[in-house]
Design an enzyme around this catalytic site. Structure first.
Site, PDB file in Angstrom:
ATOM      1  CG  ASP A   1     -15.739  19.224 -88.352  1.00 39.84           C
ATOM      2  OD1 ASP A   1     -14.925  19.446 -87.451  1.00 39.84           O
ATOM      3  OD2 ASP A   1     -16.229  18.100 -88.572  1.00 39.84           O
TER       4      ASP A   1
ATOM      5  CB  CYS B   1      -1.991   6.536 -74.302  1.00 41.19           C
ATOM      6  SG  CYS B   1      -3.317   7.219 -75.316  1.00 41.19           S
TER       7      CYS B   1
ATOM      8  CB  CYS C   1      -1.998   1.331 -74.179  1.00 40.12           C
ATOM      9  SG  CYS C   1      -3.179   0.577 -75.328  1.00 40.12           S
TER      10      CYS C   1
ATOM     11  CB  CYS D   1      -4.684   2.904 -81.463  1.00 41.63           C
ATOM     12  SG  CYS D   1      -3.443   3.974 -80.699  1.00 41.63           S
TER      13      CYS D   1
ATOM     14  CB  CYS E   1      -5.029   7.531 -92.874  1.00 42.72           C
ATOM     15  SG  CYS E   1      -6.534   7.491 -91.890  1.00 42.72           S
TER      16      CYS E   1
ATOM     17  CB  CYS F   1     -10.831   3.189 -91.293  1.00 39.59           C
ATOM     18  SG  CYS F   1      -9.990   1.806 -90.464  1.00 39.59           S
TER      19      CYS F   1
END
Length: 368
Positions: free
Chosen positions: A131, A185, A188, A191, A211, A238
């Site tokens: 990062d 995925c 699905c 999320c 968000c 979160c």
């Protein structure tokens, strides 16, 4: 002639340092991913994360001078951080898993530095990114075959889930690239449907300005009032879209227990009320060596106030009213005060519903 680097020996060296997955990709322009990123930025969906706009060319091509001129390979390294430990409970208040323990930046950078040393000793250039450079780690991770990007935009590593930290090494050394991993995925959408603030425009497209993690970590301004009820009691980050992901079921119990990511002793005896009463010096000491320092004291106060507004009780009103009664000191304090006033209103409304006829108690200096 530059020294030869054996791919499997390098992988073994990385695993010995604690990385659970190591992948190799050819350094080139991320041309397939570029259109999606540019469209996302053009729509302003990155909010105040202006660093996403800066050094965009370097983010798309690690061979540029700003990263490693003439790079040949990108090595991606995976570190799991979730454990089976009990969650941190600030009564009320939840913290994203990655922030329970130590700040991962220094820890992982030291491990990466040991690997870049191996490359440099053989005459190659190498830079590590934790990062700390405009390197698009998730995109490279999928290209390097260590995982795939899920519909919630998190990298998912089969067998380890999405509670992982990514590091990358950009180097002039040439490694045979691994096979890229396809998205898995399927149909699905757990999320996408689980997000309490509706932050997903569509699969693979996050609207950061809705968000919870963005507002509680990245943004300097307070979140819009209409979004705050959806925050629940999250005070830093979160994990909701990861909690429901099938790839994370049982993954935490299978992971090695690394002390660095266990709940830190700093949390012992702390609750939302205690954190809200910290001054600058106390918060600096509390957040030292932790991702929590990123939000700063004013940001943490706003986050705590929102959590209390959503899940607090009558016992939390005195400390909140104490802030409303204090003199205003600066712009940050003013915006924090607005959020705290909102929290008081929410708690008083709940108390009035549970005790009909009760009169709201105003802070000293307030008028009816």
């Amino acid at each position: 002639r530059l020294g030869d680097i054996d791919k499997e020996s390098f992988r073994a060296a990385a695993e010995a340092l604690g990385f659970v997955k190591v992948g190799f990709a050819r350094a080139e322009r991320l041309s397939e991913e570029e259109e999606r990123l540019r469209r996302w930025l053009a729509a302003g969906r990155h909010g105040e994360m202006f660093y996403m706009e800066r050094a965009l060319e370097e983010r798309l091509d690690p061979r540029r001078p700003g990263i490693v001129k003439g790079a040949c390979s990108v090595v991606v390294l995976v570190t799991p951080y979730a454990r089976g430990d009990h969650a941190i409970d600030l009564d009320p208040g939840r913290v994203a898993r990655y922030a329970w323990g130590r700040d991962y930046h220094n820890l992982l950078y030291k491990r990466c530095r040991a690997l870049t040393r191996i490359l440099r000793e053989q005459g190659h250039e190498a830079r590590a990114a934790v990062d700390t450079l405009p390197v698009w780690e998730r995109a490279w991770a999928q290209r390097a075959g260590v995982g795939f990007i899920g519909k919630n935009c998190c990298l998912i590593v089969p067998g380890w889930g999405s509670h992982v930290l990514l590091s990358a090494i950009v180097t002039t050394a040439t490694f045979e690239p691994d096979e890229a991993m396809e998205e898995r995925c399927g149909s699905c959408r757990l999320c996408l449907d689980a997000c309490p603030t509706g932050a997903f425009v569509d699969a693979y497209e996050l609207e950061a300005r809705r968000c919870i993690a963005y507002w509680t970590i990245e943004a300097s301004s307070p979140p819009p009032r209409e979004l705050r009820p959806g925050f629940g009691d999250w005070v830093f980050g979160c994990d909701r879209c990861q909690e429901v992901c099938p790839y994370n079921r049982g993954a935490a119990q299978r992971r090695p227990s690394e002390a660095a990511f266990a709940p830190h002793p700093r949390w012992e005896g702390k609750d939302a009320e205690a954190l809200l009463q910290m001054d600058e010096a106390e918060f600096a000491d509390f957040a030292a060596g932790s991702p929590l320092k990123r939000t700063g004291l004013s940001g943490m106060r706003r986050n705590l106030a929102i959590a209390l507004g959503n899940a607090g009780a009558r016992r939390h009103l005195p400390v909140l009213r104490q802030w409303l009664a204090a003199p205003i000191q600066g712009e940050d304090d003013s915006s924090t005060r607005e959020v705290i006033a909102w929290a008081v209103e929410r708690i008083e409304a709940r108390e009035s519903e549970s005790c009909p006829g009760a009169e709201p108690q105003l802070a000293r200096g307030e008028e009816r």
